[in-house]
Design a protein around this motif. Structure first.
Motif, PDB file in Angstrom:
ATOM      1  N   ARG A  43       0.832  -1.218   0.000  1.00 45.83           N
ATOM      2  CA  ARG A  43       0.000   0.000   0.000  1.00 45.83           C
ATOM      3  C   ARG A  43       0.860   1.260   0.000  1.00 45.83           C
ATOM      4  NH1 ARG A  43      -3.664  -2.626   4.140  1.00 45.83           N
ATOM      5  NH2 ARG A  43      -5.312  -3.561   2.878  1.00 45.83           N
ATOM      6  N   ASN A  44       2.048   1.135   0.621  1.00 46.33           N
ATOM      7  CA  ASN A  44       2.944   2.307   0.668  1.00 46.33           C
ATOM      8  C   ASN A  44       3.876   2.367  -0.533  1.00 46.33           C
ATOM      9  OD1 ASN A  44       1.879   3.128   3.090  1.00 46.33           O
ATOM     10  ND2 ASN A  44       3.313   1.885   4.294  1.00 46.33           N
ATOM     11  N   GLY A  45       3.589   1.567  -1.521  1.00 49.10           N
ATOM     12  CA  GLY A  45       4.403   1.622  -2.742  1.00 49.10           C
ATOM     13  C   GLY A  45       5.693   0.829  -2.635  1.00 49.10           C
ATOM     14  N   GLY A  46       5.841   0.037  -1.584  1.00 53.86           N
ATOM     15  CA  GLY A  46       7.066  -0.770  -1.436  1.00 53.86           C
ATOM     16  C   GLY A  46       6.890  -2.172  -1.988  1.00 53.86           C
ATOM     17  N   LEU A  47       7.959  -2.939  -1.883  1.00 59.27           N
ATOM     18  CA  LEU A  47       7.945  -4.335  -2.339  1.00 59.27           C
ATOM     19  C   LEU A  47       8.648  -5.178  -1.288  1.00 59.27           C
ATOM     20  CD1 LEU A  47       9.017  -4.860  -6.049  1.00 59.27           C
ATOM     21  CD2 LEU A  47       6.787  -5.232  -5.024  1.00 59.27           C
ATOM     22  N   SER A  64      -2.902   1.703 -12.525  1.00 52.54           N
ATOM     23  CA  SER A  64      -4.034   1.497 -13.437  1.00 52.54           C
ATOM     24  C   SER A  64      -5.352   1.421 -12.670  1.00 52.54           C
ATOM     25  CB  SER A  64      -3.843   0.196 -14.228  1.00 52.54           C
ATOM     26  OG  SER A  64      -4.031  -0.914 -13.364  1.00 52.54           O
ATOM     27  N   GLY A  65      -5.255   1.268 -11.346  1.00 54.76           N
ATOM     28  CA  GLY A  65      -6.456   1.133 -10.530  1.00 54.76           C
ATOM     29  C   GLY A  65      -7.011  -0.280 -10.547  1.00 54.76           C
ATOM     30  N   ASN A  66      -6.355  -1.187 -11.263  1.00 54.63           N
ATOM     31  CA  ASN A  66      -6.872  -2.559 -11.377  1.00 54.63           C
ATOM     32  C   ASN A  66      -6.427  -3.473 -10.245  1.00 54.63           C
ATOM     33  OD1 ASN A  66      -8.297  -2.116 -13.663  1.00 54.63           O
ATOM     34  ND2 ASN A  66      -6.743  -2.894 -15.088  1.00 54.63           N
ATOM     35  N   LEU A  67      -5.381  -3.087  -9.520  1.00 51.16           N
ATOM     36  CA  LEU A  67      -4.895  -3.969  -8.451  1.00 51.16           C
ATOM     37  C   LEU A  67      -5.095  -3.307  -7.097  1.00 51.16           C
ATOM     38  CD1 LEU A  67      -3.364  -6.539  -7.499  1.00 51.16           C
ATOM     39  CD2 LEU A  67      -1.244  -5.236  -7.717  1.00 51.16           C
ATOM     40  N   SER A  68      -5.841  -3.988  -6.226  1.00 52.65           N
ATOM     41  CA  SER A  68      -5.924  -3.538  -4.836  1.00 52.65           C
ATOM     42  C   SER A  68      -5.518  -4.713  -3.957  1.00 52.65           C
ATOM     43  CB  SER A  68      -7.352  -3.095  -4.507  1.00 52.65           C
ATOM     44  OG  SER A  68      -8.227  -4.186  -4.712  1.00 52.65           O
ATOM     45  N   VAL A  69      -5.231  -4.449  -2.687  1.00 49.77           N
ATOM     46  CA  VAL A  69      -4.838  -5.554  -1.811  1.00 49.77           C
ATOM     47  C   VAL A  69      -5.755  -5.604  -0.592  1.00 49.77           C
ATOM     48  CG1 VAL A  69      -2.423  -5.555  -2.563  1.00 49.77           C
ATOM     49  CG2 VAL A  69      -3.084  -4.160  -0.601  1.00 49.77           C
ATOM     50  N   SER A  70      -5.899  -6.788  -0.042  1.00 43.12           N
ATOM     51  CA  SER A  70      -6.829  -6.977   1.067  1.00 43.12           C
ATOM     52  C   SER A  70      -6.381  -8.186   1.895  1.00 43.12           C
ATOM     53  CB  SER A  70      -8.228  -7.228   0.494  1.00 43.12           C
ATOM     54  OG  SER A  70      -9.105  -7.621   1.524  1.00 43.12           O
ATOM     55  N   ASP A  71      -6.920  -8.263   3.113  1.00 42.27           N
ATOM     56  CA  ASP A  71      -6.553  -9.426   3.930  1.00 42.27           C
ATOM     57  C   ASP A  71      -7.557 -10.573   3.787  1.00 42.27           C
ATOM     58  OD1 ASP A  71      -8.673  -8.369   5.273  1.00 42.27           O
ATOM     59  OD2 ASP A  71      -7.654  -8.160   7.215  1.00 42.27           O
ATOM     60  N   ARG A  72      -8.586 -10.384   2.923  1.00 42.11           N
ATOM     61  CA  ARG A  72      -9.517 -11.490   2.706  1.00 42.11           C
ATOM     62  C   ARG A  72     -10.106 -11.424   1.295  1.00 42.11           C
ATOM     63  NH1 ARG A  72     -13.130  -9.428   7.455  1.00 42.11           N
ATOM     64  NH2 ARG A  72     -11.038  -8.768   7.949  1.00 42.11           N
ATOM     65  N   PRO A  73     -10.471 -12.585   0.748  1.00 44.89           N
ATOM     66  CA  PRO A  73     -11.035 -12.582  -0.606  1.00 44.89           C
ATOM     67  C   PRO A  73     -12.424 -11.973  -0.654  1.00 44.89           C
ATOM     68  CG  PRO A  73     -10.905 -14.847   0.257  1.00 44.89           C
ATOM     69  CD  PRO A  73     -10.314 -13.952   1.289  1.00 44.89           C
ATOM     70  N   GLU A  74     -12.778 -11.469  -1.829  1.00 40.93           N
ATOM     71  CA  GLU A  74     -14.116 -10.901  -2.063  1.00 40.93           C
ATOM     72  C   GLU A  74     -14.798 -11.725  -3.143  1.00 40.93           C
ATOM     73  OE1 GLU A  74     -13.415  -6.994  -3.551  1.00 40.93           O
ATOM     74  OE2 GLU A  74     -12.242  -6.394  -1.792  1.00 40.93           O
ATOM     75  N   GLU A  75     -16.096 -11.520  -3.295  1.00 41.56           N
ATOM     76  CA  GLU A  75     -16.799 -12.175  -4.402  1.00 41.56           C
ATOM     77  C   GLU A  75     -16.115 -11.812  -5.707  1.00 41.56           C
ATOM     78  OE1 GLU A  75     -21.033 -11.836  -4.853  1.00 41.56           O
ATOM     79  OE2 GLU A  75     -21.338 -11.998  -2.675  1.00 41.56           O
ATOM     80  N   SER A  76     -15.855 -12.841  -6.540  1.00 38.72           N
ATOM     81  CA  SER A  76     -15.109 -12.625  -7.784  1.00 38.72           C
ATOM     82  C   SER A  76     -15.556 -13.661  -8.793  1.00 38.72           C
ATOM     83  CB  SER A  76     -13.611 -12.841  -7.546  1.00 38.72           C
ATOM     84  OG  SER A  76     -13.101 -11.901  -6.662  1.00 38.72           O
ATOM     85  N   ASP A  77     -15.047 -13.541 -10.018  1.00 37.13           N
ATOM     86  CA  ASP A  77     -15.321 -14.580 -11.016  1.00 37.13           C
ATOM     87  C   ASP A  77     -14.398 -15.780 -10.820  1.00 37.13           C
ATOM     88  OD1 ASP A  77     -17.219 -12.903 -12.299  1.00 37.13           O
ATOM     89  OD2 ASP A  77     -15.545 -11.793 -13.178  1.00 37.13           O
ATOM     90  N   ALA A  78     -13.175 -15.493 -10.364  1.00 40.88           N
ATOM     91  CA  ALA A  78     -12.210 -16.592 -10.187  1.00 40.88           C
ATOM     92  C   ALA A  78     -11.317 -16.325  -8.985  1.00 40.88           C
ATOM     93  CB  ALA A  78     -11.361 -16.736 -11.448  1.00 40.88           C
TER      94      ALA A  78
END
Ligand code: SAJ
Length: 433
Positions: A43-47, A64-78
């Motif tokens: 989240r802080n731009g590190g690796l 691109s706004g396409n990648l976010s991170v989270s500590d749990r999965p969400e409803e998705s297609d895959a």
């Protein structure tokens, strides 16, 4: 099947490049990890890992706004599960008086469990983590079915092994052939539709257990081939032959391709995966077992070589160059170089270690020094443990200007061209008497 949103569970060496590559190819991706520190760093731009080109892809994915991170999965297609499958450090199996290692599948189990509440009809779940044969059917499917949905009927389930080489992950992810094993034909086809988002290599469809076996066979094949190279190095020392010369001559045979001996086999793949086959059928895996043993014993032969060069190691100052598990990566996991350093210390040596790819590494009990000059300064001998480009291109003059010792122990044929001997060094090489 059309995919718009996916969750990638596990943001390590495979999951993060995979999540980012999907995102830069237009997919909405939620990268999931249970480690808050990893999420915070991203989240802080590190690796949190080093892999050539990864920073650029992760940055592009996030921007691109396409990648976010989270500590749990969400409803998705895959959902893609790319979590580690190490072996247990503290418990072993036993067969015929021989002890073997056991796969620790807890991360796969908990990743699958975390998908259960968000799994919906028509979804695809893909396991990428290297696993013992029949894991997809026998372990993952029953967990996911706790959702009330039936695998192969209500949702698709497949196994698709990651096969990328650390150091070349981003290129190989796209260019390598990709195997997708479905528990049904439809699942394999759904997997193909998903990975076709970015895979340019051939996509090969099969069943899930075959795909699991393919992965294990590839790495086991390599382990056994390295084991024979290591055994050749021991035999060559015994018979006064230079193993490196012998291998290079033998490899001119059109059907021979002997790999390189070295201080052992490390990393989280080749030194681990063959055990998954041994564990699954120890009575049928004797060659695989022996190869593992040969490679695991190789640090002992390096220790003997250092003793040959320096005599009794008690109180001797040794500069150990390279700690990574293989050249030009920063990954120290299961590294034979680390094992060698520990053995040298146990034999009484005072070791300063130098790892140019991870100068700040923190390994309990090992003195890692950032500055090459400081490492070499008062050494009685220098051991080259990893063929990092930076290390094997050090010139005799550079080394001579940093240290008084003229004793080199080369375990990877990094300094093999004769220039060190010509400059007055004594060179002790693995596989050479
Ligand atoms: N090694 C030798 N001699 C050799 C080649 C390698 O001693 O001739 C040692 C290396 O120094 C290292 C270990 O073997 O300690 C493994 O290195 P590697 O480069 O052979 O393989 P990994 O573990 O980095 O990656 C392997 C690859 N598998 C194969 O080449 C069959 C990669 O494609 C897989 O994706 C990866 O395992 C994985 O994740 O399973």
């Amino acid at each position: 099947m059309i995919f718009e949103k996916i969750c990638v569970l596990g943001l390590g060496y495979i999951g993060l490049p995979t999540a980012s590559t999907f995102a830069t190819h237009g997919m909405h991706v939620v990268g999931v990890d249970v480690n808050q520190q990893i999420l915070e760093t991203l989240r802080n731009g590190g690796l949190h890992i080093h892999e050539p080109g990864l920073r650029t892809v992760v940055e592009a994915a996030i921007q691109s706004g396409n990648l976010s991170v989270s500590d749990r999965p969400e409803e998705s297609d895959a959902f893609i599960i790319a979590v580690p499958t190490p072996f247990y450090g503290d418990k072993n199996g036993e067969y015929d008086g021989k002890s073997y290692k056991l796969a620790d599948m807890r991360a796969v189990t908990s990743a699958a469990n975390s998908i259960v509440p968000v799994l919906r009809k028509g979804n695809l779940v893909v396991l990428e983590s290297t696993s013992p044969p029949r894991t997809t059917l026998g372990l993952v499917a029953p967990i996911l079915e706790r959702s009330g949905l039936k695998a192969g009927v209500d949702f698709h389930l497949a196994y698709s092994p990651e096969r990328v080489l650390p150091g070349q992950i981003l290129r190989e992810l796209i260019e390598n052939a990709r195997v997708i094993g479905g528990i049904t034909t439809q699942a394999a086809q759904a997997g193909r539709d998903l990975y076709a988002t970015f895979v340019k290599g051939e996509i090969i469809l099969t069943d899930a257990t075959t795909a699991e076996m393919v992965k294990l066979m590839e790495n086991t094949y390599r382990d056994i081939n390295i084991a024979i190279a290591n055994e050749f190095s021991r035999l060559s020392e015994r018979f006064g032959v230079d193993v490196w010369e012998a291998i290079s001559i033998a490899n001119r045979h059109p059907r021979v391709k002997i790999l390189n001996p070295g201080p052992g086999v490390g990393g989280h793949c080749i030194s681990v995966d063959p055990w998954f086959l041994v564990e699954s059928a120890p009575e049928l895996s004797q060659l695989i077992y022996m190869a593992r043993k040969v490679n695991d014993n190789q640090p002992q032969f390096v220790l003997e070589l250092v003793k040959k060069a320096l005599g009794d190691l008690k109180g001797k100052k040794i500069a150990a160059l390279g700690l990574a598990y293989k050249p030009d990566v920063d990954d120290l996991r299961e590294s034979p170089a680390v094992e060698v350093v520990r053995m040298l210390q146990e034999a009484g040596a005072i070791v300063k270690a130098y790892e140019p790819f991870k100068p700040d590494a923190n390994l309990p009990g090992i003195n890692i020094v950032k500055d090459l000059k400081n490492v070499l300064l008062d050494a009685n001998g220098i051991v080259l443990l990893v063929n990092h480009h930076k290390l094997c291109t050090l010139s005799p003059q550079e080394i001579a200007s940093l240290t008084g010792t003229r004793i080199l122990i080369d375990t990877v044929n990094g300094w093999g061209s004769g220039e060190f001997e010509a400059a007055g060094f004594r060179l002790f090489k693995l596989g050479v008497n």
